[in-house]
Design a protein around this motif. Structure first.
Motif, mmCIF file in Angstrom:
data_model
loop_
_atom_site.group_PDB
_atom_site.id
_atom_site.type_symbol
_atom_site.label_atom_id
_atom_site.label_comp_id
_atom_site.label_asym_id
_atom_site.label_seq_id
_atom_site.Cartn_x
_atom_site.Cartn_y
_atom_site.Cartn_z
ATOM 1 N N ASP A 32 6.315 9.957 -14.593
ATOM 2 C CA ASP A 32 5.011 10.581 -14.401
ATOM 3 C C ASP A 32 3.920 9.508 -14.411
ATOM 4 O O ASP A 32 4.206 8.325 -14.247
ATOM 5 C CB ASP A 32 4.768 11.648 -15.477
ATOM 6 C CG ASP A 32 4.750 11.086 -16.895
ATOM 7 O OD1 ASP A 32 4.727 9.844 -17.052
ATOM 8 O OD2 ASP A 32 4.741 11.878 -17.847
ATOM 9 N N PHE A 58 2.419 8.145 -16.726
ATOM 10 C CA PHE A 58 2.561 7.166 -17.803
ATOM 11 C C PHE A 58 3.468 6.011 -17.387
ATOM 12 O O PHE A 58 3.550 4.998 -18.070
ATOM 13 C CB PHE A 58 3.077 7.827 -19.077
ATOM 14 C CG PHE A 58 2.044 8.699 -19.744
ATOM 15 C CD1 PHE A 58 1.091 8.144 -20.584
ATOM 16 C CD2 PHE A 58 2.010 10.053 -19.514
ATOM 17 C CE1 PHE A 58 0.126 8.931 -21.191
ATOM 18 C CE2 PHE A 58 1.057 10.861 -20.117
ATOM 19 C CZ PHE A 58 0.110 10.299 -20.953
ATOM 20 N N ASN A 97 -4.040 7.659 -24.035
ATOM 21 C CA ASN A 97 -3.974 9.108 -23.919
ATOM 22 C C ASN A 97 -3.739 9.487 -22.454
ATOM 23 O O ASN A 97 -3.723 8.630 -21.570
ATOM 24 C CB ASN A 97 -5.236 9.771 -24.472
ATOM 25 C CG ASN A 97 -6.503 9.254 -23.797
ATOM 26 O OD1 ASN A 97 -6.558 9.063 -22.583
ATOM 27 N ND2 ASN A 97 -7.533 9.019 -24.596
ATOM 28 N N GLU A 98 -3.598 10.770 -22.206
ATOM 29 C CA GLU A 98 -3.337 11.260 -20.853
ATOM 30 C C GLU A 98 -4.504 10.964 -19.911
ATOM 31 O O GLU A 98 -4.292 10.623 -18.749
ATOM 32 C CB GLU A 98 -3.057 12.756 -20.897
ATOM 33 C CG GLU A 98 -2.661 13.327 -19.556
ATOM 34 C CD GLU A 98 -2.292 14.793 -19.614
ATOM 35 O OE1 GLU A 98 -2.404 15.458 -18.573
ATOM 36 O OE2 GLU A 98 -1.904 15.282 -20.683
ATOM 37 N N TYR A 112 -4.157 9.017 -16.427
ATOM 38 C CA TYR A 112 -4.572 9.677 -15.184
ATOM 39 C C TYR A 112 -5.592 8.814 -14.430
ATOM 40 O O TYR A 112 -5.495 8.644 -13.216
ATOM 41 C CB TYR A 112 -5.153 11.059 -15.481
ATOM 42 C CG TYR A 112 -5.596 11.783 -14.228
ATOM 43 C CD1 TYR A 112 -4.668 12.400 -13.404
ATOM 44 C CD2 TYR A 112 -6.934 11.822 -13.858
ATOM 45 C CE1 TYR A 112 -5.065 13.051 -12.239
ATOM 46 C CE2 TYR A 112 -7.338 12.463 -12.704
ATOM 47 C CZ TYR A 112 -6.402 13.079 -11.894
ATOM 48 O OH TYR A 112 -6.799 13.699 -10.754
ATOM 49 N N ALA A 121 2.947 14.864 -16.320
ATOM 50 C CA ALA A 121 2.162 14.870 -17.543
ATOM 51 C C ALA A 121 1.302 16.119 -17.655
ATOM 52 O O ALA A 121 0.692 16.360 -18.679
ATOM 53 C CB ALA A 121 1.256 13.633 -17.591
#
Length: 90
Positions: free
Chosen positions: A8, A10, A50-51, A55, A89
């Motif tokens: 994903d 990450f 963090n996400e 992103y 994610a």
């Protein structure tokens, strides 16, 4: 059979690599010959806090269209039975 784990936003994380090793170990002695990990980044060890950071990096440096095209190119080169396992994610 080959298995490809598709990372994903990450990217290729230690956890994803551990999963690949676990799958390979579980399939020893079977017709599953290879477990491969495919990710969006050239670097395997990018760490995000963090996400949102992941992103933002993904959007600025890769983009969904580019990642999709890279994966499509990878898949077009496959000549044997292959299982693709993708992660998100979201």
């Amino acid at each position: 059979m080959q298995i490809i784990l598709i990372a994903d936003i990450f990217g290729i994380t230690p956890e994803l690599l551990r999963l690949a090793k676990d799958i390979a170990r579980a399939n020893e002695g079977t017709q599953t010959s290879c477990v491969e990990v495919f990710g969006p980044y050239q670097e395997d060890n990018i760490t995000f806090t963090n996400e949102q950071a992941a992103y933002q990096y993904f959007t600025n440096h890769v983009g969904l269209d580019n990642y999709t095209q890279a994966l499509a190119h990878k898949v077009s080169q496959i000549t044997s039975t292959t299982l693709l396992i993708g992660f998100s994610a979201g």
